[in-house]
Each structure stands twice: as C-alpha cells, then as structure tokens.
Write an enzyme that holds these catalytic residues in place. Structure first.
Site, PDB file in Angstrom:
ATOM      1  N   LYS A 137       0.839  -1.206   0.000  1.00 27.41           N
ATOM      2  CA  LYS A 137       0.000   0.000   0.000  1.00 27.41           C
ATOM      3  C   LYS A 137       0.873   1.256   0.000  1.00 27.41           C
ATOM      4  CE  LYS A 137      -1.816   1.532   3.980  1.00 27.41           C
ATOM      5  NZ  LYS A 137      -1.405   2.936   4.150  1.00 27.41           N
ATOM      6  N   CYS A 179      -4.079  12.892  13.759  1.00 27.82           N
ATOM      7  CA  CYS A 179      -4.792  11.628  13.648  1.00 27.82           C
ATOM      8  C   CYS A 179      -4.586  10.871  14.944  1.00 27.82           C
ATOM      9  CB  CYS A 179      -4.373  10.830  12.420  1.00 27.82           C
ATOM     10  SG  CYS A 179      -2.891   9.875  12.627  1.00 27.82           S
ATOM     11  N   ASP A 229       4.814   0.311  12.088  1.00 24.22           N
ATOM     12  CA  ASP A 229       3.592  -0.328  11.582  1.00 24.22           C
ATOM     13  C   ASP A 229       3.485  -1.802  11.998  1.00 24.22           C
ATOM     14  OD1 ASP A 229       2.907   2.044  10.434  1.00 24.22           O
ATOM     15  OD2 ASP A 229       3.180   1.421   8.354  1.00 24.22           O
ATOM     16  N   ARG A 258      -8.842  -0.736   4.944  1.00 25.51           N
ATOM     17  CA  ARG A 258      -8.069   0.270   4.232  1.00 25.51           C
ATOM     18  C   ARG A 258      -6.718  -0.275   3.793  1.00 25.51           C
ATOM     19  NH1 ARG A 258      -6.862   4.599   8.121  1.00 25.51           N
ATOM     20  NH2 ARG A 258      -5.334   4.999   6.526  1.00 25.51           N
TER      21      ARG A 258
HETATM   22  C1  UD1 Z   1       4.594   6.734   6.589  1.00 24.68           C
HETATM   23  C2  UD1 Z   1       3.702   5.540   6.359  1.00 24.68           C
HETATM   24  C3  UD1 Z   1       3.135   5.030   7.688  1.00 24.68           C
HETATM   25  C4  UD1 Z   1       4.254   4.764   8.682  1.00 24.68           C
HETATM   26  C5  UD1 Z   1       5.176   5.988   8.802  1.00 24.68           C
HETATM   27  C6  UD1 Z   1       6.399   5.721   9.663  1.00 24.68           C
HETATM   28  C7  UD1 Z   1       2.822   5.999   4.137  1.00 24.68           C
HETATM   29  C8  UD1 Z   1       1.659   6.355   3.288  1.00 24.68           C
HETATM   30  N1  UD1 Z   1       2.623   5.944   5.455  1.00 24.68           N
HETATM   31  O1  UD1 Z   1       3.786   7.781   7.132  1.00 24.68           O
HETATM   32  O2  UD1 Z   1       2.415   3.811   7.436  1.00 24.68           O
HETATM   33  O3  UD1 Z   1       3.693   4.493   9.961  1.00 24.68           O
HETATM   34  O4  UD1 Z   1       5.651   6.383   7.496  1.00 24.68           O
HETATM   35  O5  UD1 Z   1       7.122   4.649   9.164  1.00 24.68           O
HETATM   36  O6  UD1 Z   1       3.895   5.728   3.627  1.00 24.68           O
HETATM   37  N2  UD1 Z   1       6.882  14.440  10.994  1.00 24.68           N
HETATM   38  C9  UD1 Z   1       7.008  15.775  11.300  1.00 24.68           C
HETATM   39  N3  UD1 Z   1       6.909  16.693  10.276  1.00 24.68           N
HETATM   40  C10 UD1 Z   1       6.675  16.331   8.984  1.00 24.68           C
HETATM   41  C11 UD1 Z   1       6.562  14.967   8.679  1.00 24.68           C
HETATM   42  C12 UD1 Z   1       6.676  14.042   9.698  1.00 24.68           C
HETATM   43  O7  UD1 Z   1       7.201  16.141  12.455  1.00 24.68           O
HETATM   44  O8  UD1 Z   1       6.598  17.222   8.118  1.00 24.68           O
HETATM   45  C13 UD1 Z   1       6.982  13.423  12.073  1.00 24.68           C
HETATM   46  C14 UD1 Z   1       5.684  12.627  12.250  1.00 24.68           C
HETATM   47  O9  UD1 Z   1       4.753  13.294  13.063  1.00 24.68           O
HETATM   48  C15 UD1 Z   1       6.182  11.333  12.850  1.00 24.68           C
HETATM   49  C16 UD1 Z   1       7.556  11.158  12.175  1.00 24.68           C
HETATM   50  O10 UD1 Z   1       7.931  12.450  11.693  1.00 24.68           O
HETATM   51  O11 UD1 Z   1       6.352  11.475  14.242  1.00 24.68           O
HETATM   52  C17 UD1 Z   1       7.584  10.171  11.035  1.00 24.68           C
HETATM   53  O12 UD1 Z   1       6.524  10.452  10.158  1.00 24.68           O
HETATM   54  P1  UD1 Z   1       6.553  10.140   8.594  1.00 24.68           P
HETATM   55  O13 UD1 Z   1       7.719   9.283   8.258  1.00 24.68           O
HETATM   56  O14 UD1 Z   1       6.388  11.421   7.856  1.00 24.68           O
HETATM   57  O15 UD1 Z   1       5.223   9.286   8.424  1.00 24.68           O
HETATM   58  P2  UD1 Z   1       4.309   9.279   7.133  1.00 24.68           P
HETATM   59  O16 UD1 Z   1       5.156   9.531   5.940  1.00 24.68           O
HETATM   60  O17 UD1 Z   1       3.107  10.138   7.363  1.00 24.68           O
END
Ligand code: UD1
Length: 418
Positions: free
Chosen positions: A22, A119, A315, A395
């Site tokens: 996914k 979320c 995850d 999902r």
């Molecule tokens: C992706 C995955 C999700 C997985 C996560 C961590 C997808 C669609 N989803 O989510 O299944 O659980 O990686 O492996 O690929 N953060 C910030 N600022 C930002 C972006 C992130 O502070 O601009 C923080 C987040 O709040 C979190 C951490 O960084 O604490 C990691 O998040 P991130 O790697 O961005 O997760 P996603 O890409 O949303």
C-alpha cells in the site's frame, strides 16, 4: 459497518500470498501526475486507500482506467491537470493524499491541498514537506485548513521549482517521497539529506528513474536528484507489502502453526524476522520470495524499539505486542516514531492482556495496524472475539479474512445489518 467474528485457538497452516505494498502504490500512483504520458501501475493492493488515490487523481483530470474497482492494475494518464487540488473530504479519509503536493508543484507549479490534521496516533504535521518546498522556491500559505502553494514564473524557465540543499530535521517517509517527486522536474540539482531509506522510497526511485528522472543514492540517507525537463510514461510493478508479510509472520508464530508466506520480499523483513527468531519463532527463508514460519514450543520475551528502516517498523508494533502477550517474561516495547501509538493496548487489556503504559493513552482505536493487532489477538484468544468497525483494516489489508481462513483460521466477516 462490517465486523469480524473470530474464534481463537486454531493453528494456522498452509500458504498465503502477500499483496502489493500500500505504502509503495500510493506514491507510485501519485507520481503518474508528473507526466502527460500513460503510466501503468501493477500489483496494486485492492484496498480502500488506493481507490481513494485513484479518485483523487481522476478529480485532478487524470484519466484513470482499471478493469474493476478495486483493481490490481491501473492505467493513469494526465495530459492536463485542471484541478490541482486535494479536497478536505478526501484528505480526511486518507492522509497520503499529501503525496500529490510534490508532483503538482513540479508539474503545474501550483497546488491546493487540504492540511491532513492530527490523527489518532499523533499530531503528524507536514511542516517538513512544506519547508523543503519553500527552499525549492515555492510560496506557501495555509488558509482555511488548506495548503496553498505556488511557484512564481521565473522568466524563460516558467513556473518551475529550483533545486536546493535540504536537510530533513527528522526522517519522514512521505516527506522524502514528496521532495523526490518535486525535485525530479525542478531546475538544477537537489540534495536531500537525512532522507528516509524505506523500501517504499526506493521503489518510488526505481519508478521515477524509469520515467527518466536522474536520481542517485537509493537506499542511503543522502539522495541527489538532478532535475530534468520532462518525464515520460512507464510501467511499474509495486513491491510486496512488508507489513502484511510481517503480520502473517506474527500470525504463524503466535498460533503455533506452519505458514508459508509467498510473493514477499524477505530482504525487507530483516528486523522483524530477527526479532521473531529472538522470541523463539522458527523462520526459514525458503527462496527469494518465500518465508516459512512455525510457532515455537514456547515464545520468550524480547524487547522492541521502533525505528526508521532498516529498524523495526512502527507499523508492526501493535502486531508484535500481541506476540509479547504470549511470551514468557516481560517485553519492553518502545515506540519512537509516533507519540501516541498504544491505543490497541487498551483493547488488548480488555481481552485479558497484562499491559501497562506510561504516557498518553487514547480511547478511540483508529489505526489500521492496531486493528491488525486485534485480529491477531483474536486468533490466539480462547473463545470468540468480535472486532467492530473493521473499516481501518479494510483500508490496508487485501482480503485478510479470506487469506486467514484459507490457512485454517476460524474468522468470518459479519456484514453490517446481519
Ligand atoms: C509513513 C507511512 C506510515 C508509517 C510511517 C512511519 C505511508 C503512506 N505511510 O507515514 O504507514 O507508519 O511512514 O514509518 O507511507 N513528521 C514531522 N513533520 C513532517 C513529517 C513528519 O514532524 O513534516 C513526524 C511525524 O509526526 C512522525 C515522524 O515524523 O512522528 C515520522 O513520520 P513520517 O515518516 O512522515 O510518516 P508518514 O510519511 O506520514
């Protein structure tokens, strides 16, 4: 809303095939926005988030063709993008809609994307995506819950982002993917440091390269992207879902069965396999795409700390917690990626698990990996478990009831209204 009714205590035996990832299919489909040519994406898991992504692309005026919905193969062609917008209605059901921001900025130099909002597992801001795009010349304002981003025309070069030296303060998976896509069509070179090294990021790089992008550094935390004028169409087969495979590995380990998991990529499961072996599960890599798992006589406690890839994936944390409840000894599970990802623990405690948590505990479970953890808990519980509101698992997991049933689990889908 549908429910799952699971009768626990059955050993899982047989073969189960893993679907496409996914989290790989989402950025790969969004990347189709980067070209006017046709892009074919194969091995897409038939799950709701990908249907949402296909709707989002269609709304932007991409032509999305599939022989059925949900489909495992999609053809996407976006000669013109008339609505560079991701509405709140779609973004609120799928945070990964943010993955259209990078391609839209690269292709049309403007985008209006709803802010995802917090979320259940944490605040999950997208500030790092936005800061990086600003470094690349985007002007970004947030108003009325929307990110409004544009690139001003810069003479003969038109509305193009420019390459930049970006250092992510924190590793972000979708942030890395957004900047990769944005930089692929930017003017000049982008260097992205502290980039995510997840296999899904590498899969996107492989696909972008087939479209004509010039990227190096895959699998490392420094990526160099030399922007090109335009990208062309391609065909891409999405990698197997390492989280689905890991979930079945835990299922096999805790039910004491003998499960063969096919169509997977053992290389992507190193940390999970090592941890399950440490806990006593018998795991054999049968060949390049097949793993066999057998339950241990006795599972033993093993501590886990979630980390970015190649560490133990957040995850997989909820699923691992179920195993820990079955192990002899005390396991310490530390979540370092998200601030609030222990909601499944309170439901497992209602099922008799002895878990104590320090820090915040939320009361509404709405994390799809947590739902998978509860399904696994149902497989080993004595008596019946009824899991309500299985929307979240639908999902992310294709045909989980059918797949578990085929290997011996006693699990039924109870349709709403029955
Ligand atoms: C992706 C995955 C999700 C997985 C996560 C961590 C997808 C669609 N989803 O989510 O299944 O659980 O990686 O492996 O690929 N953060 C910030 N600022 C930002 C972006 C992130 O502070 O601009 C923080 C987040 O709040 C979190 C951490 O960084 O604490 C990691 O998040 P991130 O790697 O961005 O997760 P996603 O890409 O949303």
């Amino acid at each position: 809303m549908d429910k799952f009714l699971i009768k626990g205590g059955k050993e899982l035996r047989g073969t189960v095939a893993v679907s496409g990832a996914k989290n790989s299919a989402l950025p790969v489909m969004a990347a189709a926005l980067l070209t006017a040519d046709k892009v074919v994406v194969r091995n897409v898991p038939k799950v709701r988030d990908l249907v949402t992504m296909s709707k989002l692309l269609a709304f932007m005026d991409a032509k999305v063709t599939a022989n059925a919905i949900p489909a495992s193969d999609y053809e996407i062609q976006a000669p013109r993008l008339n609505h560079a917008e991701a509405s709140y209605e779609l973004v609120k059901t799928m945070r990964a809609s943010i993955l259209t921001l990078g391609p839209l900025m690269a292709r049309v130099g403007a985008a209006r994307v709803s802010l995802p909002g917090g979320c259940a597992i944490g605040a999950r801001p997208v500030d790092l995506h936005l800061k990086a795009l600003e470094q690349m010349g985007a002007e970004i304002a947030t108003s009325h819950g929307y990110i409004e981003a544009k690139v001003h025309g810069n003479g003969s070069r038109g509305r193009r982002l420019r390459g930049a030296h970006i250092v992510f303060e924190k590793i972000t998976v979708t942030g890395t993917e957004n900047i990769l896509m944005a930089a692929a069509l930017a003017d000049g070179e982008t260097v992205l440091e502290n980039a995510a090294r997840e296999p899904e990021v590498t899969d996107l790089i492989v696909m972008l390269r087939k479209m004509g992008a010039e990227i190096c550094g895959d699998g490392t935390s420094t990526l160099r992207i030399h922007g090109v004028k335009e990208l062309h169409g391609t065909e891409h087969t999405v990698i197997p879902d390492r989280i689905e495979a890991g979930t079945f590995l835990v299922a096999g380990a805790i039910t004491g069965g003998d499960l063969t998991i096919t169509n997977c990529e053992p290389k992507h499961l190193g940390a999970v396999i090592a941890k399950l072996q440490q806990a006593g599960a018998r795991i054999d890599i049968v060949d390049a795409t097949t793993i066999r798992v057998r339950g241990a006589e006795k599972l033993v406690a093993a501590d886990v700390t979630t980390e970015e890839y190649p560490g133990f994936a957040t995850d997989m944390q909820a699923q691992y917690m179920v195993l820990a409840t079955q192990a002899e000894g005390t396991s310490l599970i530390t979540e370092t990626i998200f601030e609030n990802r222990f909601m499944h623990a309170s439901e497992m405690m209602r099922m008799g698990a002895n878990i104590s948590i320090e820090g915040h505990t939320a009361t509404v479970p709405s994390d799809l990996r947590a739902s998978a953890g509860l399904v696994l808990a149902g497989l080993v519980a004595t008596g019946e478990t009824l899991i309500d509101r299985v929307y979240h698992i639908d999902r992310g997991y294709e045909g989980i009831v059918e797949k578990l049933k085929a290997v011996g689990a006693d699990i039924e889908r109870v349709h709403a209204g029955t």
